[in-house]
Design an enzyme around this catalytic site. Structure first.
Site, short mmCIF file in Angstrom:
data_model
loop_
_atom_site.label_atom_id
_atom_site.label_comp_id
_atom_site.label_asym_id
_atom_site.label_seq_id
_atom_site.Cartn_x
_atom_site.Cartn_y
_atom_site.Cartn_z
N ASP A 256 44.84 42.98 33.04
CA ASP A 256 43.51 43.64 33.01
C ASP A 256 42.70 43.19 31.92
O ASP A 256 43.00 43.09 30.75
CB ASP A 256 43.65 45.23 33.32
N ILE A 257 41.25 42.67 32.23
CA ILE A 257 40.33 42.02 31.33
C ILE A 257 39.85 43.43 30.62
O ILE A 257 39.26 44.51 30.96
CB ILE A 257 39.25 41.41 31.78
N ASN A 264 30.15 43.68 31.70
CA ASN A 264 29.15 43.51 32.85
C ASN A 264 27.75 44.24 32.66
O ASN A 264 26.75 43.63 32.83
CB ASN A 264 29.98 44.09 34.05
N ASP A 273 31.07 37.37 36.39
CA ASP A 273 31.77 36.39 37.41
C ASP A 273 32.22 35.27 36.60
O ASP A 273 33.17 34.45 37.18
CB ASP A 273 30.69 36.12 38.51
N GLU A 299 38.79 43.47 37.78
CA GLU A 299 39.40 42.54 36.78
C GLU A 299 40.55 42.66 36.55
O GLU A 299 41.16 42.30 35.22
CB GLU A 299 38.57 43.21 35.67
#
Length: 388
Positions: A256-257, A264, A273, A299
């Site tokens: 997971d980012i 965002n 993106d 993500e």
């Protein structure tokens, strides 16, 4: 007219079933990155006429080729029984025959039969039908029509010429000129038929190429270039079955980012993106040929590692974590920004359900989060390990 269904397991049925399942997925999902617009273009642009029916045989959707073949607009026949649309009003036998096919579970049929358009003009078609269970006791049918009217007419003309030739052979010698003319005409018709066959083979090759592109679009996340989540479920269940059967190791990496929502919200979805695409590229370049990487959702990313134990999977996860943390981003001229990933690794335990090992990988990823993020965490029955 042949109306006897061919119930053999064929490659064509497999392709029809796959096409239907992927049609259903792309129709239901509304993600802007799932390739739905591209799929619709392929569906509407398919060379063959296609109609999808509900369990009652009523039309759910049609493509452009079917509209051209039938002469009906979508608004005129959506919700109408297909067996009534393609048969003459007095053809009770034909309608009952099609109704029986559409109501038979798991049937696949290949038919050659005449149909009529809205002007009651007759067309000969090769019709492939697959009835597919969509769950909850529901069933849909996918029907592919190939218009072979020209081939049938040419065949009939050729048979007529052969009959004329046989009659000519019985004529006296003074009819030899007519016989020669008929032979010449027959040669020309044969040449025309050979040309038509060659063109049809070329069209079939283009159709197969189009179907392959359709298949790739349906299992690939267009933004990251990784496989999508729906394909992941099929692959993961297959690999779990192999692991249980062969008693071989199998591991999962869930990533997971970190703080992606904040990124965002701060820099916009276009900048987000860019991060997702970069992470997808890093994963593709890092995994081995035997590994299978997926965009798990948002993500989150998942890697399935066949014949791989947990410690080995942890080393690969650490390579990905380091590579991601080295990347630099420059969102909208706001200076350099780095992103990190929290990663959980889990090794499959023989006999356990897929959901359990995925839950363990998710729990390990959460432990990486609460321990400061930008870490790899692995736990198994024998102990815990951590990188980062």
């Amino acid at each position: 007219m042949s109306r006897f269904p061919d119930t053999e397991d064929t490659v064509e049925y497999g392709q029809l079933k796959k096409a239907y399942e992927e049609l259903k997925k792309l129709t239901l999902e509304k993600c802007p990155e799932c390739g739905q617009v591209r799929f619709r273009d392929l569906f509407d642009g398919a060379a063959s006429a296609i109609a999808v029916l509900d369990s009652l045989g009523n039309v759910l959707c049609i493509n452009n080729a079917f509209r051209d073949l039938s002469g009906y607009a979508s608004s005129e026949i959506i919700g109408q029984p297909l067996c009534q649309i393609v048969t003459k009003s007095g053809d009770t036998e034909g309608r009952e025959f099609l109704e029986n096919i559409f109501s038979t579970p798991d049937l696949r049929s290949n038919l050659s039969m005449p149909i009529v358009d809205r002007h009651q003009e007759q067309h000969y078609v090769d019709l492939s039908i697959a009835n597919v269970d969509i769950g909850s006791g529901q069933r849909n049918s996918i029907c592919i029509f190939s218009d072979v009217t020209s081939e049938r007419e040419n065949e009939m003309r050729r048979e007529e010429l052969i009959e004329e030739l046989m009659e000519a052979k019985e004529l006296q010698e003074d009819n030899s000129a007519r016989l020669t003319m008929l032979l010449h005409e027959l040669d020309e018709k044969n040449l025309e038929l050979e040309t038509e066959v060659a063109e049809r083979k070329k069209a079939e090759a283009l159709l197969r190429e189009s179907e392959e592109r359709f298949k790739n679009l349906s299992i690939t996340d267009q933004l990251t270039g990784l496989f999508n989540r729906r394909h992941m479920v099929d692959v993961a269940e297959r690999e779990v079955s192999v692991s249980n059967k062969m008693n071989s190791p199998l591991s999962f990496i869930l990533m997971d980012i970190d703080d992606f929502k904040v990124y965002n919200d701060t820099y916009g979805h276009a900048a987000g993106d860019v991060v997702l695409a970069r992470v997808g590229r890093i994963i593709r370049e890092t995994v081995r040929d035997t590994d299978l990487a997926f965009r798990y959702g948002g993500e989150e990313f998942l890697i399935v590692l066949p014949v791989t134990d947990g410690p080995t999977a942890m080393q690969l996860a650490e390579e990905i974590r380091k590579a991601v943390s080295r990347e630099r981003y420059y969102p909208a001229g706001n200076g350099v920004v780095q992103k990190t990933m929290s990663i959980g690794v889990a090794q499959y335990l023989i006999g356990e359900p897929l959901e359990k090992v995925l839950k363990r990988a998710d729990d390990n990823m959460y432990k990486s989060k609460i321990r400061g993020k930008n870490k790899v965490y692995f736990s198994c029955e024998t102990g815990d390990s951590q990188f980062g």
